[in-house]
Design an enzyme around this catalytic site. Structure first.
Site, mmCIF file in Angstrom:
data_model
loop_
_atom_site.group_PDB
_atom_site.id
_atom_site.type_symbol
_atom_site.label_atom_id
_atom_site.label_comp_id
_atom_site.label_asym_id
_atom_site.label_seq_id
_atom_site.Cartn_x
_atom_site.Cartn_y
_atom_site.Cartn_z
ATOM 1 N N HIS A 133 -7.059 2.191 2.289
ATOM 2 C CA HIS A 133 -5.786 1.720 2.961
ATOM 3 C C HIS A 133 -5.584 0.336 2.808
ATOM 4 O O HIS A 133 -4.403 -0.082 2.771
ATOM 5 C CB HIS A 133 -6.125 2.239 4.569
ATOM 6 C CG HIS A 133 -4.943 1.752 5.734
ATOM 7 N ND1 HIS A 133 -5.196 0.555 6.122
ATOM 8 C CD2 HIS A 133 -4.031 2.309 5.737
ATOM 9 C CE1 HIS A 133 -3.872 0.468 7.006
ATOM 10 N NE2 HIS A 133 -3.435 1.720 6.851
ATOM 11 N N CYS A 169 8.180 6.808 -5.825
ATOM 12 C CA CYS A 169 7.994 5.631 -4.972
ATOM 13 C C CYS A 169 6.244 5.364 -4.676
ATOM 14 O O CYS A 169 6.049 4.814 -3.566
ATOM 15 C CB CYS A 169 8.760 5.582 -3.505
ATOM 16 S SG CYS A 169 8.714 6.996 -2.684
#
Lengths: 891, 891
Positions: free
Chosen positions: A467, A847
């Site tokens: 993350h 994306c």
């Protein structure tokens, strides 16, 4: 038991396993390795006189050897023997000859260069008798014994794993005894004694005598080079550089020439241009009266190549001429090794030079200027993936510092600041004008505000796709992840590394391009787009088909990306707007709302804030497409965690604080009700939109009002792509399309509006035709598509399992870094194909993280994607990678 | 804005929208609805005399109407007018005629029967003038006025939504005033007055006069029937019965005949056989001097069909003959509606009779015995999905017990266990091997895990269509709902009935077939397969291609499944063996182990336990294939939950209990370390096997030792299929295959060993060829494949989102119940195809929930799957469904 496959069996390749240098060429790189192919090519280009003779054992032989668990493939020994016989005939000498022995080097050579990672043995063929022969034949007894002691040392180290420092200790002792400072000052007697000590060490360590039989020496050395492919360093190097485990290495056996035959001899490395700046002057290092490994090892300080002109003018001139020839021949900057043996120049190898990004750019521009290359060919010489290094601040090139810890180079750039341990502290410090580095074991969605506020991020856990790494790269914040030496104690607010204990407020500097953490004050160097880079990017724009957008959630990101050439925003994540500290209470009020009125109140308060966000972004993009994804993450991500609330509640109860308990209880109940076993596959994306249409409606309204406002203010009508996430069924999109269209009708005509969806579930790819009929565009969310197609939760799998899989050869690179072609790639191609068939004008974008990875970009280009959208700092990478793909397609 | 689709536009079908009965046939069911097609077919079979004339408005007209938001498709009104003109011509009467008016019924008729869910209007065409004409023409004034008041009532209720009880109140008042008990005793004057009051009610409720124009009446009634497709009841019915939202309903306009013309008239429903038992006697109900809806409404108690013989012998004999004719014609048991008008029998509709499982089986066997049907055709009449109802345990027939409470017989079968009050407790108790009954006031989506874990469910609220009832029936769990005498106090965890207070842990027994709850210990009677069912299953076995295995984790399950005809075990989940209470400490010790020795100790203790489990299963299966899945779930599933541990820890600290805190802390740390954001996509399956090969090795060893032991003991060599779960990369399987093969070599030759994998990730389907080369079999885990392909976490999504999607028409049935053909089905077909291409002998099975769903089974049969593996009670379903698929394929 049936056994349909034979995955582990020894399957000897049926093909030729050994090639003479004269037989090869550079096209045979996969089979002969980079070095073998290049030496063969050099032999062709420069003539046999310039390149010592030899042969190459193929990578296939290595693969077979490794698969069998260390058994030489059948036929190999015979082929080696024949090749050796030819080599001996050409050289007019034989290995181990007590009169005038042939010496050979045995070097690794993989398909892609892995400098210093694989093993090499030099001076092979020497023995107690041959050394005397060498002394007699060369008339140089010292040279002969120096060569022999080097061979004994290297053989023991490389083939038997005897640690190098054991030999260094013995050398140091010999120098001490002889009262000399430098190796070259050791006498013949000293060297003879030293060789004897080396052989004794060999006997002690291996239990056998040092082998005198050259055939045994050769066999052992070949096996050692094969084995070095599996060495820890090599595995680590491949993991970092994305080199497949199953390539294997070739082995090159080459007649030795000697740079250590006296003052008219030298060894060196030479680049055809400056290897740091890419400037036109050849550069390199050399050492007089030395062998090649002395130059590399750093035991003696080498001289700069320019000094060779004075010492050996003839050889120097020849070398420069050869460098030019090779550069012209290869059409790329060359990195060579050479030896001058008693005045005669030999080229040992050449390869395209690895170079830092600035040198790559300079070379490309100069090569075109000089007429050496056409623009497309010049573009193709650039390693696009490294270009972002030119855009981030870095540690000043001449800075001196001590490394505190190393981790994963998770997001490039350097930063300095003082330590904070929580996102809230980062935000507070940022507000107070302080530069901080956020230090955490790992990060989560709720830490995102801290990323915005911090200059850089350090984590002790996680890898390149953790993350922290993803968010940091997306924001262009430097990040070092997985710095495991850091022991972070959040309770005590300390970081411990060995004896060093750092506290909140202590200074830290990080270099996310190198994965370095230091406590020293390192000056930073701010980057700009240089004129050369600008030139290269313009050339790229001339040839690429693929358009490049950016992922940006703020006007600042949007502006930066435009400077780097972004042609629009391909992903604007609206949830980050709700994560901002001052908005969290509103979002939580929305989630805690009892009825429609409460919810309406919270939404009314959020709407103008969202509208303001969007106005800033529309203004920054001035009419370029802006793709906005409506709210995607599960609602619980905006709430505190159940475990934390439980702790608070228990403490409040223990303290008899009934008010606090009564305040916490309903929040905990709501968090529990929202909690999901697998939130990734839960109530998020369009499912949220269907359950709570009022949220999507608020967002659509904020977007359209912002567009109208900006149109009125600036006269430029925004181009708005509203993107509905996580669609699996066409009806989901249909319902949301209607909602957005209704809001658009109500809010008036402020934007060029397109409505589309993120394709991020396998099912969506299968029914892409149905979805395409009601979509203006698809944007492939390859992150989530990877998670679902592979069943890999990025948060959970990346650190542990993916690393383990790379180590054990199941994976070459993380599927979150480069697209998994057979699985995820297949889905992308399928959806693009059937989607376009159903709706030929459908616009296709990507994306996910892969949109900034050159290999994946080439794949998307081939798959007919219209644009990729990556983080701002990767936009130049994507422009060049897209150009390279277009060039490769027409080649 | 581009708008590629036009999902909501009014697209009038270009085709004919209205068909006369004489034009249709039963093949036109999709277009004309079941009723329309059957009435047309009946007209052909029985002759126009027996069936009142009429026409059908197509389902396509309805769909167009609904899509447009309530606009009649263009052309429809003209076509209706023409058809009506033809009908009037044939009848020799016209709607609204003041002399001798035609009356029509307007009835719904969907593709599949939805009894009572859609609307109907009778006696349409009457008005203030026409009623006089009807009275004159029939000479029966009372009949005319009774018909009119019925029409006014029904029109107001159905077309304008005026609640039925408003009319009932007026009728009750009229009867009170007239001093009569029964509707039929009301005089003409009473009926006239009543009709007047109905019309006043209409004016009050709608603001308009009751329409006198028959054309307006007809248009309004047609629209009302269309609209009823979207009514709440209908939506709910479709959700339960898996009927697609987009089918729409047809509308049948038919000349009225009258069962209420006096004592020689009647209306009734008749089945061609006994509708409960399937026995050969026709059954049904009728009412003299009544219209059809009186029979259905239950206002008057109808007579049994057999009584008709005495009252109207001619019509009765004709009816029986017609029932035989229709049954022969349709080749299936018929459910008809009829009217006798002054002695003349009219058939109003016929359809294949819905029937309970025992009647379906009896009919199939009898039909073959009577020569009515061939075996395949007889098999095809059975609704395979309901057969499990015949296999559930019941209270032993001679058991004596006292009823504690009665409720709704919500889901068949009986169960005993101890009381739990929450889903979490049910799960915990189940994991600990206890049998529990879940007792709640009502249930919600979040309780579903508790349904899986409990033996049975009791609720004090809700009925046959409550959440509890629906979910329990879906899972085949016994359920008593709406047992209102139970006062359930969830806080106190008690159930009170009068003076009896029951607590958590007290024993309870329920019979969901009878709606009975008792605290007595009632012995359960395991169901046996009846002779008729046995016959049917044998026929099924003769024709089916697909083999049927079972999912079984215990010898008891295995034995039961064999009784039901399972041909092997297709899925034995080894993790359940570790969940047993006495083994949890060992499993936890394994997980908490610090080093290899501790781990080895725990594994050594687990091995003989596992071996014992496997011996029992091998013995039960006596040489049939046993597919054992090695450990699959993430390790944290074997540990307590972090939130619970946090609470315990905080309490221990608050109590100053340092020992307890010190004991809990390391467990909490380990649980935190193991916790994953998305465990479904985390460290489980083969990933566990690769991280902790010692666990898989222990399991493989236990399996092979058990096989050897059983071979020695029984002389029958087990056939063992070792299944590696969650493979995405062929190398994962390769590594584990080597491990199992090594253990097999060490443990000797105890089993016919096959090694394969569960295909449960999309990527595995794409690389199925590579995986197939090293697999002996694939078993499709369609549960997980559904979760990943759709991005649907079953735990999180099934209750909330899936239900919502069904309500809003995005889904017809849950994708966990029946396979999602475009997505998951595609993956299965792809993997089967490329897998077989790479490895032609590859065995293909399915072991997800779908393996027990007839629709999915047909799909798997077509996809070339070799076997399905379902829960034991669904094995007979699968056998019949497989046969039906084979029959359909050759039809």
């Amino acid at each position: 038991m049936s056994s349909p496959g034979n995955p582990g069996g020894v399957a000897p390749p049926a093909t030729k396993l050994v090639y003479d240098f004269a037989e090869g060429s550079r096209e045979m790189r996969d089979l002969l390795g980079g070095k073998g192919a290049n030496v063969a090519e050099m032999t062709r280009v420069l003539g046999a006189e310039r390149v010592p003779a030899g042969f190459t054992i193929t990578t296939e032989a290595c693969v077979a050897y490794l698969r069998s668990g260390g058994e030489m493939p059948s036929g190999l020994e015979d082929e080696v023997a024949s090749a050796l016989a030819r080599l001996q005939e050409r050289a007019g000498r034989t290995l181990g000859d007590p009169v005038d022995p042939l010496l050979v080097s045995v070097r690794s050579g993989a398909r892609e260069s892995m400098p210093g990672m694989l093993d090499t043995v030099l001076n092979l063929g020497l023995g107690d008798q041959a050394v005397e022969g060498l002394a007699a034949a060369t008339g140089n007894e010292r040279f002969a014994w120096d060569s022999y002691r080097r061979f004994v040392q290297m053989f023991g180290n490389v083939c038997k794993g005897i640690p190098g420092e054991r030999y260094e200790t013995l050398i140091a002792g010999a120098k001490r005894e002889a009262g000399v400072e430098d190796d070259v000052e050791l006498s013949v007697t000293d060297l003879q004694a030293l060789t004897g000590r080396f052989k004794s060490l060999y006997v002690r360590e291996t239990g056998s005598e040092f082998p005198q039989d050259p055939a045994l020496q050769l066999r052992t050395a070949i096996a050692a080079v094969f084995d070095s492919w599996r060495g820890a360093r090599a595995v680590e190097y491949r993991r970092i550089n994305g080199i497949p485990e199953d390539w294997g290495t070739a082995v090159n056996v080459q007649q030795m020439v000697f740079g250590n035959k006296g003052e008219r001899s030298c060894s060196g490395v030479a680049f055809s241009r400056d290897e740091i700046t890419g400037g036109p002057e050849p550069s390199g290092d050399f050492l007089v009266n030395a062998q090649g490994e002395d130059v590399v090892s750093g035991v003696r300080t080498p001289l700069d190549l320019s000094e060779m002109e004075a010492l050996m003018p003839g050889a120097h001139a020849e070398l420069l001429e050869i460098l030019r020839t090779l550069e012209r021949h290869y059409g790329d900057m060359q990195d060579t090794e050479f030896t001058v043996e008693e005045g005669k120049l030999f080229m040992l190898q050449t390869r395209n030079a690895k170079r830092p990004a600035q040198a790559a750019v300079r070379f490309a521009v100069d090569a075109v200027g000089e007429g050496l290359l056409e623009r497309p060919a010049a573009l193709a010489t650039i390693d696009a993936g490294r270009l972002d290094a030119l855009l981030h601040p870095t540690f000043a090139p001449d800075a001196k510092y001590e490394v505190l810890a190393r981790g994963v180079a998770a997001s490039p750039g350097a930063a300095t600041g003082t330590i904070v341990f929580t996102s809230a502290d980062a935000v507070a410090a940022h507000a107070a004008g302080r530069a901080v580095i956020l230090v955490r074991p790992f990060t989560e969605a709720e830490d995102v505000a801290g990323f915005h506020a911090a200059r850089g991020i350090v984590t002790s856990e996680g890898g390149k796709a953790s993350h922290a790494a993803l968010v940091a790269r997306g924001m262009g914040k430097p990040c070092v992840s997985g710095a495991r030496e850091l022991e972070i104690d959040l309770e005590a607010r300390t970081v411990t590394v060995g004896d060093t204990v750092l506290h909140e407020g202590d200074a830290l500097a990080i270099d996310g391009s190198e994965g370095i953490v230091t406590t020293d004050e390192v000056p930073l160097h701010e980057a700009e787009i240089s004129a050369d880079l600008e030139t290269v990017l313009e050339w790229a724009d001339e040839v690429r088909r693929l358009r490049v957008r950016t992922n940006a959630d703020t006007p600042a990101d949007a502006l930066r990306a435009r400077q780097f050439g972004a042609e629009g925003i391909g992903l604007c994540r609206t949830e980050h707007m709700f994560m901002a500290t001052e908005r969290q209470p509103l979002m939580r009020a929305l989630i805690m709302a009892e009825g429609p009125e409460d919810r309406g109140e919270a939404l009314d308060a959020l709407l103008p804030l969202q509208q303001g966000d969007f106005e800033g972004i529309f203004e920054a993009m001035a009419g370029l497409p802006v793709t906005v994804r409506l709210l995607d993450p599960p609602l619980h991500e905006f709430m505190p965690r159940a475990e934390d609330l439980t702790r608070e509640l228990e403490r409040a109860r223990a303290d008899g604080d009934d008010n606090a308990a009564a305040r916490i209880e309903p929040i905990l109940d709501r968090v529990r009700a929202l909690s999901e076993t697998n939130p990734m596959l839960g109530t998020r994306g369009v499912r949220l939109g269907l359950l709570h249409p009022e949220i999507y409606e608020m967002q659509a309204r904020a977007l359209l009002r912002a567009a109208r406002e900006v149109t009125e203010r600036s006269g430029v009508r925004p181009r708005l792509d509203v993107m509905i996430p996580l669609v699996a069924y066409e009806q989901e999109l249909e319902t949301m399309r209607r909602l957005v269209e209704r809001v658009a009708a109500e809010e008036g005509d402020g934007a060029e509006l397109e409505i589309g969806t993120m394709i991020e579930l396998p099912r969506a790819c299968f029914v892409a035709d149905r979805i395409a009929r009601i979509a203006d565009f698809f944007s492939f969310g390859t992150n989530d598509l990877t998670q679902t197609a592979l069943g890999f939760s990025r948060d959970d799998i990346e650190g542990q399992i993916v690393d383990r899989y790379i180590e054990s050869g199941i994976l070459d690179r993380s599927p979150f870094e480069t697209i998994d072609k057979p699985g995820v790639g297949w889905l992308v191609r399928l959806a693009a194909w059937v989607g376009r068939e159903a709706h030929p004008e459908l616009e296709l974008g990507v994306c996910g993280e892969h949109a900034g990875d050159p290999d994946s970009i080439a794949f998307f280009d081939m798959a007919g994607i219209d644009y990729v959208s990556c983080s701002p700092y990767r936009v130049p990478i994507a422009r060049v990678a897209a150009a390279q793909s277009a060039i490769a397609a027409t080649a």
